[in-house]
Design an enzyme around this catalytic site. Structure first.
Site, PDB file in Angstrom:
ATOM      1  N   SER A  22       0.828  -1.211   0.000  1.00  0.00           N
ATOM      2  CA  SER A  22       0.000   0.000   0.000  1.00  0.00           C
ATOM      3  C   SER A  22       0.858   1.255   0.000  1.00  0.00           C
ATOM      4  CB  SER A  22      -0.921  -0.005   1.222  1.00  0.00           C
ATOM      5  OG  SER A  22      -1.830  -1.079   1.168  1.00  0.00           O
ATOM      6  N   GLY A  92      -5.999  -3.592  -8.752  1.00  0.00           N
ATOM      7  CA  GLY A  92      -7.126  -2.723  -8.462  1.00  0.00           C
ATOM      8  C   GLY A  92      -6.696  -1.432  -7.789  1.00  0.00           C
ATOM      9  N   ARG A 120     -14.066  -5.075 -11.177  1.00  0.00           N
ATOM     10  CA  ARG A 120     -14.041  -4.205  -9.994  1.00  0.00           C
ATOM     11  C   ARG A 120     -15.000  -3.031 -10.156  1.00  0.00           C
ATOM     12  NH1 ARG A 120      -9.018  -5.031  -7.450  1.00  0.00           N
ATOM     13  NH2 ARG A 120      -8.259  -7.081  -8.079  1.00  0.00           N
ATOM     14  N   SER A 163     -14.982   1.176  -1.019  1.00  0.00           N
ATOM     15  CA  SER A 163     -13.518   1.094  -1.079  1.00  0.00           C
ATOM     16  C   SER A 163     -12.896   2.409  -0.628  1.00  0.00           C
ATOM     17  CB  SER A 163     -13.048   0.759  -2.495  1.00  0.00           C
ATOM     18  OG  SER A 163     -11.634   0.808  -2.568  1.00  0.00           O
ATOM     19  N   ASP A 321      -8.091  -6.965   4.378  1.00  0.00           N
ATOM     20  CA  ASP A 321      -7.113  -7.872   3.780  1.00  0.00           C
ATOM     21  C   ASP A 321      -6.698  -9.001   4.719  1.00  0.00           C
ATOM     22  OD1 ASP A 321      -7.104  -6.634   1.347  1.00  0.00           O
ATOM     23  OD2 ASP A 321      -5.317  -5.434   1.710  1.00  0.00           O
ATOM     24  N   LYS A 348     -13.017  -7.423  -3.881  1.00  0.00           N
ATOM     25  CA  LYS A 348     -11.562  -7.485  -4.054  1.00  0.00           C
ATOM     26  C   LYS A 348     -11.254  -8.276  -5.329  1.00  0.00           C
ATOM     27  CE  LYS A 348     -10.436  -5.360  -0.184  1.00  0.00           C
ATOM     28  NZ  LYS A 348      -9.551  -4.178  -0.109  1.00  0.00           N
TER      29      LYS A 348
END
Length: 435
Positions: A22, A92, A120, A163, A321, A348
């Site tokens: 990330s 994504g 997505r 999201s 996650d 996801k």
């Protein structure tokens, strides 16, 4: 290819945790928007982050691979140098973060990817960008997306319930717009730690994010807060080039930690920071609740386990996650484990709630699928499962092979986020094979 545990030795040792995916995405993208040359140390180079590198190069940044860092020369003028669609593979995160930035280009940008990426949902971000001057052409509000120039900025709203990457996308692009951004995030605001990460790294690159000015909402500011509406304000600013070190990834660390928890042993994980803003740091608390001993130091974590785990009840709304890892731990633990708060896990790489339940049932696990999670009974058996080409499913289910003969089909997809997964696991005594 098939991924499975070949043999296990005494669990122990010291390992360096892979760098945060990330933070790597955000550092690469923001450095590409900065004024001159940045050096990014310890960036994770995986299939996903390489997608971010390639799209940033297509939009004008110069990125060079050095011995110990990425050299990124940013661009103040975003321009798509290719007439062809930019391919983002299965990332994504790249798609969502870059979509807003593409609206700052002086020409149209088409973003596409593999078949999974094309599933997505992008509708909330497309709708939020329209009041800011960005027109996007798409098929069913999914990739491929053609983003047209016109990002002026202004005021917009977005749902926080699908999201957090949509919110991060708007924030990262906002300082480069003419008017900046007043952003109102409608409840429920899930995965907020990821937005905190975005604001943290924006700040390190010289851009400040403040509470919204409420230019049109002064009379109902208190009411907005009562309703749970979050607000952010970003004025027109410039990113500054810096030297930046990417911290370790708690998401990737969860597989190492879980292996120790399942088998028993003691391992020290380096490059995990006590003051990290990563939501997946929650894995430490989860493992403590399940019966492990956790020691948290300033820049490392020590885990010790006797291999006996207890089921728990956990809300993962801020750490989606971790869903599959915790599900696997639950299947190994004594008693039931209930996971809730992760309805957004259905959007996801796969519908992670459905696919996790499906594959656990193949191993004779008693599991009940919920709208926002699952209830897992203790006990699994040997068998073969499929990763559905989801990297987190592949790694998490491979951990069942520590106590059962479990083979994961399409197991090679761990390269998406943890390319040296097999090598790192070998350092703690777990010998995995891929063939």
């Amino acid at each position: 290819m098939k991924l499975k545990v070949k043999e296990v030795f005494d669990i122990g040792g010291v390992v360096k945790t892979p760098s945060s995916k990330s933070y790597s995405h955000r550092a690469i993208i923001i450095a590409s928007l900065a004024s001159s040359k940045s050096k990014i140390y310890d960036a994770l180079l995986s299939e996903d982050t390489l997608a971010s590198i390639e799209v940033c190069k297509s939009l004008g940044a110069k990125i060079n691979f050095k011995n110990d860092h990425l050299e990124i020369i940013g661009t103040s003028k975003i321009h798509n140098s290719s007439n062809k669609p930019i391919y983002l593979a299965n990332s994504g995160t790249t798609l969502r973060l870059i979509t807003s930035i593409a609206g700052l280009s002086d020409n149209e940008v088409t973003l596409t990817g593999d078949e999974s990426l094309k599933t997505r949902p992008m509708g909330p971000l497309i709708d939020a960008l329209e009041p800011l001057g960005v027109k996007i052409k798409s098929s069913n509000e999914k990739a491929p997306l053609t983003v047209y120039p016109g990002y002026i900025g202004g005021e917009t709203t977005i749902s926080g319930g699908i999201s957090s990457q949509f919110i991060s996308s708007l924030l990262i692009s906002a300082p480069l717009s003419k008017k900046g951004l007043d952003l109102f995030v409608l409840p429920e605001f899930i995965s907020q730690p990821y937005v905190n990460m975005t604001i943290d790294i924006m700040n390190k690159f010289g851009v400040k994010v403040k509470n919204a000015t409420f230019t049109k909402h002064d009379d109902c500011k208190k009411e907005l807060k009562k309703c749970g509406i979050e607000n952010f304000n970003v004025t027109p600013q410039s990113y500054k080039s810096i030297d930046y070190v990417v911290e370790g990834d708690y998401s990737s660390a969860s597989y190492i930690l879980a292996a120790v928890a399942i088998l028993g042993g003691k391992v020290k994980l380096l490059n995990l920071f006590k003051d990290s803003k990563q939501g997946d740091k929650l894995i430490l608390s989860i493992l403590e609740q399940m019966g492990c001993k956790i020691i948290i130091n300033d820049d490392n974590v020590i885990i010790e386990s006797d291999g006996n785990l207890n089921g728990i009840d956990i809300d993962l709304s801020d750490a989606p996650d971790l869903l599959i890892t915790v599900a696997i731990l639950g299947a190994i633990s004594k008693g039931k484990t209930k996971i809730s708060g992760v309805k957004h896990g259905r959007f996801k790489e796969t519908d992670r709630i459905a696919t996790t339940c499906l594959e656990l049932k193949k191993l004779n696990c008693d599991v009940e699928e919920l709208e926002d999670g699952m209830i897992i009974g203790d006990g699994v058996s040997s068998g073969t499962v499929d990763s559905h080409k989801d990297h987190r499913l592949a790694m998490a289910f491979s951990l069942l092979g520590l106590k059962h003969d479990v083979t994961v089909l399409n197991g090679e997809v761990f390269n998406v986020s943890f390319p040296n997964y097999i090598e790192v696991m070998a350092k703690i005594g777990v010998n995995l094979e891929l063939k």
